[in-house]
Design a protein around this motif. Structure first.
Motif, short mmCIF file in Angstrom:
data_model
loop_
_atom_site.label_atom_id
_atom_site.label_comp_id
_atom_site.label_asym_id
_atom_site.label_seq_id
_atom_site.Cartn_x
_atom_site.Cartn_y
_atom_site.Cartn_z
N ARG A 123 0.83 -1.21 0.00
CA ARG A 123 0.00 0.00 0.00
C ARG A 123 0.86 1.26 0.00
NH1 ARG A 123 -5.23 1.64 1.32
NH2 ARG A 123 -5.35 3.74 2.18
N ALA A 124 1.86 1.29 0.87
CA ALA A 124 2.73 2.46 0.96
C ALA A 124 3.51 2.65 -0.34
CB ALA A 124 3.70 2.32 2.13
N ALA A 125 3.98 1.53 -0.93
CA ALA A 125 4.73 1.61 -2.18
C ALA A 125 3.84 2.10 -3.32
CB ALA A 125 5.32 0.25 -2.51
N ALA A 126 2.60 1.61 -3.35
CA ALA A 126 1.66 2.04 -4.39
C ALA A 126 1.33 3.52 -4.26
CB ALA A 126 0.39 1.20 -4.32
N LEU A 127 1.12 3.98 -3.03
CA LEU A 127 0.83 5.39 -2.80
C LEU A 127 2.01 6.26 -3.22
CD1 LEU A 127 -1.02 5.25 0.65
CD2 LEU A 127 -1.97 6.08 -1.52
N ALA A 128 3.23 5.76 -3.00
CA ALA A 128 4.42 6.53 -3.38
C ALA A 128 4.48 6.73 -4.89
CB ALA A 128 5.67 5.82 -2.88
N VAL A 129 4.09 5.72 -5.65
CA VAL A 129 4.09 5.85 -7.11
C VAL A 129 3.04 6.86 -7.56
CG1 VAL A 129 3.76 4.64 -9.30
CG2 VAL A 129 4.95 3.50 -7.43
N LEU A 130 1.85 6.78 -6.97
CA LEU A 130 0.80 7.74 -7.32
C LEU A 130 1.23 9.16 -6.96
CD1 LEU A 130 -2.29 5.67 -6.11
CD2 LEU A 130 -1.82 6.35 -8.47
#
Length: 245
Positions: A123-130
């Motif tokens: 989740r944190a990694a996905a949010l970082a990409v967004l």
């Protein structure tokens, strides 16, 4: 073993299909005798609809198989070494509906990360990409509520999440308004400068093509011009005008 060559090469590459006709199967060429070596950071591919641009791009990661000739991506064959090639080549389709399969952008990017990032960290990694793309506010929106341009940026985020070395985009500006087109231009330039990503894209937007280091003009399945974007767009305009006269 030494480091692999950092270039993309096409040697005598041809692609075609068999059309079923009343007279029997007839071979229809899509690409013919493509010979080119690409090692620039940013490359634009220009051509009319049906010229073979998309097929050329799909050869980069084995989405299309050549009928003859050889394709090498940094020394790797996209068919024989498909896993290695697809781990380094990210592909963004013109229609993001071909890529977005989860209900929200956040879930879609988490899905892309499933083989690279532990579940507790996705989740944190996905949010970082967004966040990197400036679209974190879309994270938990339904993909069905997003505009075409927003979906295109989410599809790009899902591809960037797996950290490709080569990013291939098929007509990426088609669904974008001017604001998002400029955002994409800056984002791609930043990816080249900061991540060292090589960017290859097809486009009908001749102004957008100007961001590239090199441009190819494709016509009737052949590369008919290869130069700077300014020269290539001039030649393409001349080609279109001669065809319409």
């Amino acid at each position: 073993m030494g480091e692999r060559v950092r270039e993309i090469s096409f040697s005598e590459v041809s692609v075609g299909v068999l059309d079923d006709t009343p007279a029997g199967d007839v071979y229809r060429p899509i690409l013919t005798d493509v010979n080119v070596t690409l090692d620039e950071s940013t490359i634009a591919i220009i051509g009319a609809n049906g010229s073979g641009k998309s097929t050329l791009l799909q050869l980069f990661n084995g989405l299309v198989t050549a009928n003859s000739g050889r394709v090498l991506i940094d020394g790797l064959d996209p068919i024989e070494e498909a896993k290695q090639v697809r781990s380094r080549v990210g592909f963004v389709f013109t229609d993001p509906a071909a890529q977005l399969v989860m209900p929200t952008p956040l879930e879609d990017i988490e899905l892309s990360l499933r083989k690279r990032v532990p579940k507790a960290e996705r989740r944190a990694a996905a949010l970082a990409v967004l966040e990197e793309l400036g679209i974190a506010d879309l994270a938990e929106r339904s993909v069905y509520e997003l505009s075409g341009g927003q979906r295109q940026l989410v599809a790009l985020a899902a591809v960037l999440a797996v950290d490709p070395q080569i990013l291939v985009l098929d007509e990426p500006t088609t669904l974008l308004d001017l604001r998002n087109k400029e955002k994409l231009r800056k984002l791609l330039a930043d990816l080249v400068a900061r991540r060292g990503v090589r960017v290859i894209f097809s486009t009908h937007d001749l102004d957008f093509a100007g961001m590239a280091d090199r441009a190819l003009v494709v016509d009737s399945g052949r590369i008919v011009h290869d130069s700077t974007p300014d020269e290539a767009t001039r030649m393409y305009r001349e080609l279109i005008m001669s065809d319409s006269s």
